[in-house]
Design an enzyme around this catalytic site. Sequence first.
Site, PDB file in Angstrom:
ATOM      1  N   HIS A 113      12.804 -77.361-130.955  1.00  0.00           N
ATOM      2  CA  HIS A 113      13.182 -77.972-129.675  1.00  0.00           C
ATOM      3  C   HIS A 113      14.689 -78.189-129.654  1.00  0.00           C
ATOM      4  CE1 HIS A 113      14.071 -81.952-131.325  1.00  0.00           C
ATOM      5  NE2 HIS A 113      12.911 -81.946-131.958  1.00  0.00           N
ATOM      6  N   ASP A 139      -6.053 -82.715-141.518  1.00  0.00           N
ATOM      7  CA  ASP A 139      -5.953 -82.958-142.961  1.00  0.00           C
ATOM      8  C   ASP A 139      -5.892 -84.463-143.220  1.00  0.00           C
ATOM      9  OD1 ASP A 139      -4.836 -83.159-145.715  1.00  0.00           O
ATOM     10  OD2 ASP A 139      -4.691 -80.980-145.505  1.00  0.00           O
ATOM     11  N   SER A 191       9.325 -81.839-136.508  1.00  0.00           N
ATOM     12  CA  SER A 191       9.566 -80.738-135.583  1.00  0.00           C
ATOM     13  C   SER A 191      10.159 -79.546-136.313  1.00  0.00           C
ATOM     14  CB  SER A 191      10.524 -81.179-134.477  1.00  0.00           C
ATOM     15  OG  SER A 191       9.974 -82.223-133.718  1.00  0.00           O
TER      16      SER A 191
END
Length: 453
Positions: free
Chosen positions: A250, A377, A392
């Site tokens: 991003h 998980d 990210s």
Amino acid sequence: MFLDRRQTKKCVGLALVVLIVFVSTTPGFQQFFSIPKDIRMLNGAEKIWKIGMPATATAQVSDPEVVRINGNRSSTVPVDLNQPFKMHSAKKGQTTVRLKLFGALPIKTMNVRVIPELKVIPGGQSIGVKLRSEGMLVVGHHHVESDGKDISPGQAADIRVGDRLLKMNGVKLIKPEQVDGIVQQAGERDEDIDILLARGNKQLSVTLKPVRATESQVYRLGLYIRNATSGVGTLTFYDPEHRVYGALGHVISDTDTGEPIPAGGGKIVQSNVTAVEKGASGKPGEKRAIFFNEDEVLGNIEKNSRFGIFGKMTELPDHCYTDKAIPVGLMEDVKEGPAHIYTVVEGQRVEKYDIEIVNVIEQKYAATKGMIIKVTDERLLNKTGGIVQGMSGSPIIQDGKLVGAVTHVFVNDPTSGYGTFLEWMLQEAGIKLNEMDEKIGASPPDFFVEHLR
């Protein structure tokens, strides 16, 4: 006899109509017509469609050296539509595949393009990001008390928040210290300053005169500016052939203006995760990390786009989960189901965690939100609560292929978030699998260093 023939034709026609209507409602028929007209395949890949139609057809391949149907090298291949229909890519190129029902009735034409397989090394390492903006970013105004008046020369000259000061008196601005020197010199000489600034996609020229603050006797412009930001993210991939990398997934935006920061340079360095603030509904979590071996530059920053940061990297950073390059997955090959990510939650150790791709968003043009993912998980859920800031860029792997990167977390559900397709990141890095239209804008920033001028 004539009437009997007419009646027979009517009956046959009616039967065919009934058969077509019936067959069109079957899953096999719907699967058959869901096969796209235009198909991309990586060299050596295989696509399989389970049609399940009790009918035969003939596949005509314009160039059987490019793709093979059901393992057959011939240009004309008999096909049992009740069995899986397999298309295998044999070499780079383009070809057309035409299906004819019962060998006579054209029912499907597919334009197939086979592109070379691309392999990159998946990341997952925590990285420190030091981004320098192109020019000095204006983030606010302040008034200067001078000769009994409160004035902001910058605001009076219509310099706005979000503008970037590119040049002063012809001097390209790279460091805030340059602004100090030019402002003081112009003030002492009682001269105007000519400023070239960027506002959006336009460049404008303005002129202003600094004023001397009564208290400090220092000349001021009445502007808050800064040119640097630093924070923590995750490396997505490294391409050893082109020696480029992609990270974050991003854009880095300014905290005050919310606008993307055009890259004027910068670097990425090693980062060490010291703690994790666990995420909860309504409150995203966060990795806490420190920069490590800052003199050892991993790569430069040449671009800050909506798909992350990109630049040159001469060698693979340490602490990778694997140093082996793996194939890149095309976006149309990404499917709902199990996958995993590589990321760091402690120190510099990259680990693999299970996720589920719960929704794949079809995209013909570049967009950041390509898939919705969910952390499954238990180890990661217990440690972080799901997706946290600083994660990210964590690479997403499915079926042994690197298909995307984690980009955003859902504020009200930290176990879930968005991912972007790797193809868009590769394109931003200058690696194009194919020519496609692109429309490249913005997400939360990290933290910044502010200067008062």
